[in-house]
Every structure is written in C-alpha cells, then in structure tokens.
Design an enzyme around this catalytic site. Structure first.
Site, PDB file in Angstrom:
ATOM      1  N   GLY A   1       0.946  -1.318  -0.049  1.00 43.78           N
ATOM      2  CA  GLY A   1      -0.171  -0.261   0.028  1.00 43.78           C
ATOM      3  C   GLY A   1       0.991   1.320  -0.095  1.00 43.78           C
ATOM      4  O   GLY A   1       2.081   1.238   0.499  1.00 43.78           O
TER       5      GLY A   1
ATOM      6  N   GLN B   1       2.754   9.749   1.672  1.00 44.46           N
ATOM      7  CA  GLN B   1       4.241   9.182   1.656  1.00 44.46           C
ATOM      8  C   GLN B   1       5.054   9.859   0.391  1.00 44.46           C
ATOM      9  O   GLN B   1       6.317   9.814   0.573  1.00 44.46           O
ATOM     10  CB  GLN B   1       4.054   7.822   1.772  1.00 44.46           C
ATOM     11  CG  GLN B   1       3.457   7.249   2.879  1.00 44.46           C
ATOM     12  CD  GLN B   1       3.599   5.602   2.773  1.00 44.46           C
ATOM     13  OE1 GLN B   1       2.640   5.149   2.358  1.00 44.46           O
ATOM     14  NE2 GLN B   1       4.447   5.078   3.071  1.00 44.46           N
TER      15      GLN B   1
ATOM     16  N   CYS C   1       6.227  -0.446   7.014  1.00 43.76           N
ATOM     17  CA  CYS C   1       5.937   0.556   6.189  1.00 43.76           C
ATOM     18  C   CYS C   1       6.980   0.953   5.322  1.00 43.76           C
ATOM     19  O   CYS C   1       7.997   1.040   5.591  1.00 43.76           O
ATOM     20  CB  CYS C   1       5.410   1.646   7.129  1.00 43.76           C
ATOM     21  SG  CYS C   1       5.141   3.413   6.474  1.00 43.76           S
ATOM     22  N   LEU C   2       6.615   1.455   3.795  1.00 42.50           N
ATOM     23  CA  LEU C   2       7.768   1.752   3.216  1.00 42.50           C
ATOM     24  C   LEU C   2       8.410   3.326   3.592  1.00 42.50           C
ATOM     25  O   LEU C   2       9.524   3.463   3.391  1.00 42.50           O
ATOM     26  CB  LEU C   2       7.142   2.245   1.640  1.00 42.50           C
ATOM     27  CG  LEU C   2       6.691   1.086   1.097  1.00 42.50           C
ATOM     28  CD1 LEU C   2       5.872   1.429  -0.372  1.00 42.50           C
ATOM     29  CD2 LEU C   2       7.628   0.074   0.695  1.00 42.50           C
TER      30      LEU C   2
ATOM     31  N   GLU D   1      -3.001   3.034   5.627  1.00 40.63           N
ATOM     32  CA  GLU D   1      -2.840   3.908   4.645  1.00 40.63           C
ATOM     33  C   GLU D   1      -3.880   5.128   5.051  1.00 40.63           C
ATOM     34  O   GLU D   1      -3.519   6.325   4.701  1.00 40.63           O
ATOM     35  CB  GLU D   1      -3.124   3.501   3.331  1.00 40.63           C
ATOM     36  CG  GLU D   1      -2.390   2.194   2.806  1.00 40.63           C
ATOM     37  CD  GLU D   1      -0.903   2.340   3.042  1.00 40.63           C
ATOM     38  OE1 GLU D   1      -0.388   3.750   3.060  1.00 40.63           O
ATOM     39  OE2 GLU D   1      -0.354   1.328   2.926  1.00 40.63           O
TER      40      GLU D   1
HETATM   41 NI    NI Z   1       3.037   3.182   5.428  1.00 41.38          NI
END
Ligand code: NI
Length: 169
Positions: free
Chosen positions: A46, A51, A92-93, A135
């Site tokens: 996601g 982000q 999380c990215l 998200e």
């Molecule tokens: Ni995240």
C-alpha cells in the site's frame, strides 16, 4: 509514468493532513499511476499520497500474491469497523526495515472513489483491512510507529536519522 520519492520517518511532512480531492482529473489519474508504479517498485502492499509528499486523499494498494490487482481509493472514508480487533505485524515503506504489531479492527468497510471517480464501498478483512487502516492513517498524518511505545519509537527514529545522515555522506 514516474517513480516518486518516498518520504522516510521521521520526516515532519509525514504528519501533514491530506486534503480531499474535488474531482478525478488527469492530474489525479497521473498521480495514481505514479503511486502504483512507485508502490510496485518498492514492493509495498500500500502507499498513501502523503508518503510521496502529495497531501491529497489518495491511496493505492495491492494485497494479491500475484501483484496484479491494483486498488485505488480516492477520498476514502471508513464507514464501518468491526468491534473485533486483532494485532498484526505491520511495516511501512516510510519506515524501512521495521516491523511491529499494531492492533486494528479485523474488518472494515471503506467508501471511496476509484480512479474513474466512481464511488463504491469495499468490505475488507485480513491484510486488506490492515492495509486500508494503515494507509488512511497516513492521510491523517499518522505513521504506524506512533502506536508503539515511546521507547521503541525513539529507537526507530534515531536509527533512521543515523541511516539518512550516512546515506548523504
Ligand atoms: Ni505506511
């Protein structure tokens, strides 16, 4: 199409609250395509617009094994969440290399527009339910580490700041 730069925690821009999208125009559709490309490239399930430093209520997801089921949520709203909750491990990215348990609703129902501006309601459970809640938190300026203890959060913050300094050298 273009790969977008993903902000890394503790970048203060991750705490920006996203604004609703008034209309799904070419610019929004381009953003969606770029976000999907960026999410697939980063091997994430996601990605929220927050982000990539775009503060509009747009998120993309793909929780399929085959990585060919892109889902687009524009102006997502949580319309229902189950009382039953569950702790699942999240990553999380924007917090590379860290995974920890977060308690969330087991099932949710989210109303949102798709990439054509069509409104629909999605019932989610399992990984998709976790992903959508995670998200949507991003769109509200919240990163999952904020659910962890202050001690853990500070440890992650210090390590990621150190990595960012080293990467700049
Ligand atoms: Ni995240």
């Amino acid at each position: 199409m273009a790969l977008l730069t993903i902000l890394t925690y503790p970048d203060p821009r991750l705490h920006t609250v996203a604004q609703p999208v008034a209309k799904v125009d070419d610019e929004v559709q381009q953003l969606v395509r770029d976000m999907l490309e960026t999410m697939y490239e980063a091997k994430g399930v996601g990605l929220a617009a927050t982000q990539v430093d775009v503060h509009r209520r747009v998120l993309v997801a793909d929780v399929s094994e085959t990585r060919d089921r892109p889902l687009v949520f524009i102006n997502p709203t949580l319309v229902w969440a189950s009382d039953e909750r569950q702790v699942a491990e999240e990553g999380c990215l924007s917090v590379p290399g860290y995974y920890d348990g977060v308690e969330r609703a087991l099932q949710v129902r989210v109303q949102a527009w798709d990439e054509h501006g069509q409104s629909r309601e999605v019932h989610a459970e399992g990984l998709l339910a976790v992903c959508l809640q995670h998200e949507m938190d991003h769109l509200a300026g919240k990163v999952f580490v904020e659910y962890l203890s202050r001690l853990k959060r500070n440890r992650i913050k210090t390590k990621l700041q150190k990595q960012a300094r080293e990467a700049r050298v």
